[in-house]
Write a protein that holds these residues in place. Structure first.
Motif, short mmCIF file in Angstrom:
data_model
loop_
_atom_site.label_atom_id
_atom_site.label_comp_id
_atom_site.label_asym_id
_atom_site.label_seq_id
_atom_site.Cartn_x
_atom_site.Cartn_y
_atom_site.Cartn_z
N ASP A 51 -75.10 -36.73 23.84
CA ASP A 51 -74.46 -37.74 23.00
C ASP A 51 -75.32 -38.98 22.80
N LEU A 52 -76.37 -39.10 23.59
CA LEU A 52 -77.21 -40.29 23.44
C LEU A 52 -78.32 -40.01 22.42
N HIS A 62 -79.10 -36.25 27.63
CA HIS A 62 -77.66 -36.33 27.41
C HIS A 62 -77.41 -36.09 25.92
N GLU A 73 -82.77 -43.41 23.40
CA GLU A 73 -82.14 -43.68 24.70
C GLU A 73 -82.50 -42.60 25.72
#
Lengths: 417, 297
Positions: free
Chosen positions: A104-105, A102, A109
């Motif tokens: 944005d992570l 992802h 994470e």
């Protein structure tokens, strides 16, 4: 321990769906599949596989031969259309590095969630995250969003995560060639370690070299069907022969391996002895003595191997010689190696000698350097083929006339003299 | 863990009634086995919603609080609209507030559910992600956010006297569960249909708008408020969405008797069959379409 295969497939086949029109598709979907209106498009048929624990299967074939479909079936991403397969234990499929990331992570994470996607529990992944970041060499950026990373860093994180999952079966689709040379080397080492630890592997690669070095069985797919299966050297040889120069492309020098960094092991100079310099080529009479003088540097003094290959113009690998075959490991930070090839057995033709510098296991290629000029071999005899094979004729005849012994078992050089 | 049980042959899928029902009945245990995957997806979804914002994890609480202030101001000060038998506009604004919150969550579940398989196609294609989890993640996160919004409404409403505290609020987890059932059933069906036929996603916004207008979100299904509605009342009362909003209003607006809604027990009980029915139906649709979806996305 039972020798139950890790991966077993019987008569496996997969047909994708094609629809003659949008309305046919709408009919099938809206009737929830009760009105089947698709045409099957067979991507794969009649595949049998039996991979014992610890085994490694290499899948080769041209684009569109069904390799990716096969891996998808193995990974459980799509069900078979005919036949059956079973997989024992935990599977980590790396059909694409970084699938599931992802943007944005943060890297940390993403490593955690991807590990869970690959089959780990959250607790396991929390323990392993540091190790993963360390291996991928991205610790400094671990807490910044992934969209700020370079694509190479993200791929390294993907590979490191998949390795950390410690699967029973690892499925790799063309992912051994990611990252810079240093990381490639560590990937190859990690895959070797994984196999030595008893892990099984399915590998799709266009590099026949990798398939021969890493795998203990190979499957050649052509048009969705099996064209050859079994010993990797034999199958890749068949594939190579079948495709001629097309297949050879996978064995040509990789750009990275032709130009390693200054701190990497590399070949500095190759001198050819025993030839005459004619035009753009070094010429040699078949049967004469040839020798190569190889100057190399290895700043970190890691153990390496040297090898020389002779490739014909159509990229057929004709002959090869390596230090490991003589039980030698090259150590030290610089040196000169000499390869003597007495009574050079190749017959007339134009060949490219390439000097290879490999890691100690002979898997990762540090540097590949062709000689300055191609080698033109001339032959004064009428011998046919690529190479002179040692041969001895003996005759038993009845009736008149004796066989004439002159010239038999003499090399052309001797015969001329 | 995503380990396949030993010695199970993976064979061509069957879409016969028995095998579909077997898969439907196994859904709870499959979801339980994939709980780590589910929590990870949920955490990622919740973080992804607020990633890059300044307020971050405060947003799920700030949004309903702002909505409450806006509705309260609008309907008690600017517009003098009142429910029958009410002395001020607070009841009407509470009716609208709860209806809007619940409906927008349901619409979000439907919309995000419908696109969930297409958005998560890489996960399915490359990592063999179980397809029933993809619509479940946004439904669950949206329901949790609705729940946190309801808590904000209860707390702020009680403090301000806008929605006096009432014991009915304790039934919040129950109504959330029923809401999740209905939303997930919807998300499963729409996800399956949209993955097979993209046209479904195109028509969905229109369909949701029409449904919203046909459901008592902004109006009251009573002849006292809308004269001439009687012939339509049976249809309105048969709709699962009417029951859903009734249940939410029974839980949150019990402190304002002028808000028209059935008694709490009746409202929750009447929602149960709809919620369960939607779940089973949605899972059947997805199970029937699963072989097609796995070939297509």
């Amino acid at each position: 321990m039972s020798q139950q295969p890790v991966l077993e497939a019987r008569g496996l086949g997969k047909a994708w769906r094609t629809y003659p029109s949008g309305w046919a598709r709408a009919k099938e979907v809206l009737s929830l599949g009760a009105l089947q209106s698709h045409d099957p498009f067979w991507a794969l048929r009649n595949i049998d596989v039996n991979l014992p624990p610890g085994g490694a299967l290499g899948v080769v074939g041209a684009n569109g031969a069904g390799k990716s479909t096969l891996l998808k079936l193995f990974a459980g991403a799509t069900p078979p259309t005919e036949g059956a397969l079973r997989v024992k234990g935990r599977v980590a499929a790396m059909l694409e590095l970084g699938a599931g990331f992802h943007p944005d992570l943060s890297g940390r994470e993403n490593a955690l969630t991807t590990g869970v996607l690959l089959g780990c529990t959250r607790q396991e992944m929390r323990r392993k995250t540091e190790e993963i970041l360390e291996f991928a060499g991205v610790r400094a950026a671990a807490d910044t969003p992934l969209r700020t990373w370079s694509s190479g860093m993200a791929m390294r994180l993907g590979f490191a995560t998949a390795l950390a999952v410690q699967p029973d079966l690892m499925i790799l689709d063309e992912v051994l060639a990611v990252g810079d040379l240093d990381f490639q080397k560590r990937c190859v080492d990690a895959v070797s370690d994984f196999r030595e630890g008893g892990g099984s592997l399915v590998l799709v690669s266009h590099s026949l070299y990798d398939v021969r070095q890493i795998c203990d069985q190979a499957l050649w797919l052509e048009g969705g069907e099996c064209s050859g299966q079994g010993d990797p050297a034999r199958v890749t040889g068949l594939y190579s022969a079948w495709y001629g120069d097309r297949a050879g492309q996978g064995e040509t020098v990789r750009d990275a391996a032709t130009n390693p960094g200054r701190d990497r092991p590399r070949i500095t100079q190759v001198k050819v002895h025993g030839t005459r310099h004619e035009g753009a080529m070094d010429t040699l009479e078949s049967g004469e003595n040839l020798s190569l003088e190889i100057h190399w540097e290895n700043p970190k003094a890691e153990p390496v191997q040297l090898g020389v290959t002779f490739t014909r113009q159509d990229r057929t690998l004709v002959a090869a010689s390596g230090t490991q075959l003589d039980g030698l490991i090259v150590r030290g930070s610089r040196g000169v190696a000499r390869l003597d090839l007495p009574c050079f057995p190749l017959l007339a033709g134009r060949f490219t000698p390439v000097v290879h510098m490999l890691d100690a296991k002979g898997i990762h290629r540090h540097h590949e350097k062709p000689t300055e000029r191609d080698l033109l071999v001339t032959a004064g005899t009428r011998e046919l083929g690529l190479v002179r094979i040692p041969s001895f004729w003996s005759l038993e005849t009845e009736g008149q006339g004796d066989p004439i012994p002159d010239g038999v078992n003499q090399s052309p050089a001797e015969a001329k003299a | 863990m995503a380990t396949t049980p030993d010695l199970t042959w993976i064979q061509p899928p069957s879409t016969g009634l028995c095998s579909v029902l077997r898969r439907v009945s196994r859904a709870p245990s499959r979801i339980w086995h994939a709980r780590d995957l589910l929590f990870t997806g949920l955490a990622r979804d919740l973080r992804g919603r607020v990633a890059g914002t300044v307020l971050g994890p405060l947003w799920p609480f700030a949004q309903p609080a702002m909505l409450l202030v806006v509705y309260g101001f609008l309907f008690t000060t600017l517009l003098s609209m009142k429910l029958p038998g009410a002395s001020d506009g607070a009841g009407w604004s509470a009716y609208l507030l709860v209806g809007t919150l619940a409906w927008s969550s349901l619409a979000e579940c439907a919309t995000r559910g419908a696109s969930s398989l297409l958005e998560g196609r890489e996960l399915v294609r490359k990592l063999a992600y179980p397809i029933e989890l993809l619509p479940l993640v946004p439904s669950l996160s949206s329901t949790l956010l609705l729940g946190s919004g309801a808590v904000v409404v209860i707390v702020l409403g009680g403090l301000s006297g806008y929605l006096p505290w009432n014991l009915a609020a304790l039934a919040l987890p129950v109504v959330m569960l029923l809401h999740l059932g209905l939303a997930l059933g919807l998300a499963w069906s729409l996800a399956g249909l949209n993955a097979g036929l993209r046209d479904v996603g195109q028509i969905l916004p229109l369909l949701l708008t029409a449904l919203m207008l046909a459901t008592p979100v902004f109006w009251v299904a009573s002849p006292e408020v809308i004269p001439g509605i009687e012939p339509w009342l049976p249809y309105v009362e048969a709709s699962p969405f009417t029951h859903l909003l009734d249940a939410w209003r029974s839980v949150l607006c019990a402190g304002r008797p002028e808000v028209p809604c059935p008694p709490l027990g009746e409202a929750l009980a009447s929602l149960v069959p709809y919620s369960l029915g939607a779940l089973v139906l949605g899972r059947i649709v997805l199970a029937r379409l699963e072989p097609l979806i796995l070939d297509e996305i």
